[in-house]
Design an enzyme around this catalytic site. Structure first.
Site, PDB file in Angstrom:
ATOM      1  N   SER A  97      -0.951   1.352  -4.470  1.00 48.53           N
ATOM      2  CA  SER A  97      -1.363   2.639  -3.931  1.00 48.53           C
ATOM      3  C   SER A  97      -2.643   2.459  -3.144  1.00 48.53           C
ATOM      4  CB  SER A  97      -1.622   3.606  -5.075  1.00 48.53           C
ATOM      5  OG  SER A  97      -2.733   3.143  -5.811  1.00 48.53           O
ATOM      6  N   LYS A  98      -2.812   3.333  -2.159  1.00 44.00           N
ATOM      7  CA  LYS A  98      -3.974   3.153  -1.292  1.00 44.00           C
ATOM      8  C   LYS A  98      -5.282   3.443  -2.006  1.00 44.00           C
ATOM      9  CE  LYS A  98      -3.263   7.559   1.075  1.00 44.00           C
ATOM     10  NZ  LYS A  98      -2.685   8.173   2.234  1.00 44.00           N
ATOM     11  N   ARG A  99      -5.202   4.063  -3.173  1.00 44.50           N
ATOM     12  CA  ARG A  99      -6.433   4.287  -3.958  1.00 44.50           C
ATOM     13  C   ARG A  99      -7.012   2.971  -4.446  1.00 44.50           C
ATOM     14  NH1 ARG A  99      -7.579   9.563  -7.231  1.00 44.50           N
ATOM     15  NH2 ARG A  99      -7.396  10.933  -5.460  1.00 44.50           N
ATOM     16  N   ASN A 133      -5.720  -0.332  -3.277  1.00 40.94           N
ATOM     17  CA  ASN A 133      -5.476  -1.452  -2.384  1.00 40.94           C
ATOM     18  C   ASN A 133      -5.177  -0.870  -1.014  1.00 40.94           C
ATOM     19  OD1 ASN A 133      -5.104  -4.266  -2.409  1.00 40.94           O
ATOM     20  ND2 ASN A 133      -3.646  -4.088  -4.073  1.00 40.94           N
ATOM     21  N   ARG A 189     -15.168   3.265  -0.713  1.00 47.18           N
ATOM     22  CA  ARG A 189     -14.907   2.779  -2.065  1.00 47.18           C
ATOM     23  C   ARG A 189     -15.908   1.676  -2.431  1.00 47.18           C
ATOM     24  NH1 ARG A 189      -9.447   1.705  -1.029  1.00 47.18           N
ATOM     25  NH2 ARG A 189      -8.977   3.880  -0.602  1.00 47.18           N
TER      26      ARG A 189
END
Ligand code: GLU
Length: 495
Positions: free
Chosen positions: A254-256, A258, A470
């Site tokens: 998931s883009k959260r 990776n 992030r």
């Protein structure tokens, strides 16, 4: 007579090109090529609100950049076209009519309100969610005359209420799913557009797809698809559900956690050959288990039964290592110079940046310090630099985290929409835009003085921008699990 192998990739153009799409495309292409068959690209754009031509173009470009190519598709045509579902509505309508006429589907006149209440009641009773068959038994004559009188309806498929659907999967053997778990799926929406399920099955059949190779998230849809094939009296294709790509912690990629967009990897300076090599290693291995191999070598040795089902982990560190090997072992200095020039110093990229840089340049050598943040991956920023922009650590965390959450849900990555999203967030946090943007500036560009944050974000692209936010949050490093929960609650109230 031997069957012609035809496979397909069927992306929905609703966002950035996803590494998962490239992975499934690679295996479809490899399977078709190794059997002397054809590989088709079809665009599934039945979701008219979320599909955009810009996303379609990005997906096609990204797949081509990786070195994938298809025998038929919206860009090159073919004998089974059109290859864009939005251009095939009439075909789906006719097929829905056929199912209605044969009694395999029925019109459902339930209002959104009734369906909402049904769902709420099912949730409260903790019973399985799904349509309750309310319109199942309407007399065909009544159904027709209500439709003629312009009452709004959707078309749903009939589904057995007992027994099991059993089907074979090339990698998984026989799969059995109880029919009670399968909803009476809407096939045609109130506006006459098909849902994914109807369009996908009709197209796979009309396009002569012999092997449906796709991600395992579609296993639960297979019974609906199989039933549709039976209703139409068509031969089934062979199904093959590939294992999903996973984050290092084994959760679904998931883009959260990776970056998932191919554009991110392009931007970071990965080689397409290395990316493809790494994607091929996701669940698959060469007979001699070697890690590094080219597409041609893969195609020569390809055997889909060598896919193993343990969730393949997409690990950025491993990809970097492989990419390094490709750089060192496969490119001469001449070739590397060309690649670098293409990557960073190409005209298109310079022209995007120069209008901003020019205002601040006195000599050519000013370019690198101004634009360096566009060429690097993560920035070496310090905690102090971030803290000097705000009143408190808490404020810093909120700005970075809320901005990240807001940007994670932003589909359209254009300056105006980025601006609108961040401005409304700053307003609801009751912060002056300037105050709100100050820490973002550092997180994204590494300095106080650079091109505006919005322009920078547009040039950096969604994934690098999010990855840098992030990264900044990691540098601040003080949000524990409990705090995060609290922040999620306050954030939910804001938007
Ligand atoms: N449009 C679907 C997707 O976006 C295709 C799924 C399939 O291959 O059946 O993944």
């Amino acid at each position: 007579m031997t069957m012609t192998v035809r496979t397909r990739i069927a992306p929905s153009p609703t966002g950035d090109p996803h590494v998962g799409t490239a992975y499934v495309a690679l295996f479809n292409m490899a399977f078709a090529r190794s059997h002397g068959g054809q590989f088709v690209l079809r665009i599934e754009d039945t979701d008219r609100l979320r599909s955009t031509p810009a996303s379609e173009e990005k997906i096609l470009n990204a797949l081509r950049w990786l070195g994938l190519d298809w025998d038929e598709g919206p860009d090159i045509g073919g004998s089974a076209g059109p290859y864009r579902q939005s251009e095939r509505s009439e075909i789906y309508r006719q097929h829905a009519d056929r199912l209605l006429a044969d009694g395999h589907a029925f019109r459902c006149f339930c209002s959104a309100q009734r369906l909402g209440e049904l769902r709420a009641a099912q949730m409260q009773a903790k019973s399985p969610l799904g349509y309750d068959g309310h319109c199942c038994d309407i007399e065909p004559g009544d159904s027709q005359s209500w439709a003629d009188a312009d009452q709004s309806y959707v078309v749903r498929m009939r589904v057995p209420r007992e027994g099991q659907c059993q089907f074979d999967d090339m990698l998984r053997g026989t799969i059995a799913i109880d029919w009670t778990q399968i909803d009476m799926q809407v096939l045609l929406k109130a506006d006459g557009m098909p849902t994914y399920h109807l369009a996908n099955v009709v197209d796979d059949h009309l396009m002569g797809i012999s092997h449906v190779i796709r991600g395992e998230e579609w296993i639960s849809s297979a019974p609906k698809h199989i039933l549709l094939y039976q209703y139409f009296g068509w031969d089934l294709p062979v199904f093959c559900h590939l294992p999903l790509l996973r984050n290092v912690d084994k959760s679904k990629l998931s883009k959260r956690k990776n970056p998932t967009s191919i554009l991110f990897y392009q931007r970071m300076g990965f080689l397409p050959e290395a990316m493809l090599n790494y994607l091929a290693r996701m669940g698959w291995s060469m007979p001699d288990e070697r890690e590094k191999f080219s597409l041609t070598e893969m195609l020569e040795a390809f055997d889909i039964t060598r896919v193993s089902l343990g969730g393949p982990v997409f690990d950025l560190e491993k990809l970097r290592w492989l990419n390094g090997m490709w750089i060192r072992e496969d490119l001469s200095d001449q070739q590397l110079a060309d690649r670098l020039q293409d990557w960073a110093l190409n005209r298109e990229r310079l022209l995007e940046f120069l209008p901003f840089a020019k205002q601040r340049m006195e000599t050519f050598s000013d370019l690198a310090p101004l634009g360096h943040y566009l060429l690097v991956g993560m920035l070496p920023i310090g905690r102090e630099a971030l803290l000097t922009t705000v009143d408190s650590e808490e404020q810093l965390e909120e700005i970075l985290q809320y901005a990240l959450w807001r940007l994670e849900t932003l589909d359209n990555w254009q300056r105006e929409s980025i601006f609108a999203a961040l401005k409304s967030l700053a307003d609801s946090m009751e912060l002056k835009l300037k105050v709100f943007l100050a820490p973002l500036f550092i997180a994204l560009t590494g300095t106080h003085a650079s091109i505006s944050v919005m322009d920078s974000m547009q040039m950096l692209g969604a994934d690098i921008s999010r990855a840098r936010l992030r990264h900044a949050l990691e540098i601040v490093g003080s949000i524990g699990k409990k705090k995060l929960k609290k922040m999620e609650k306050s954030y939910a109230k804001l938007i």
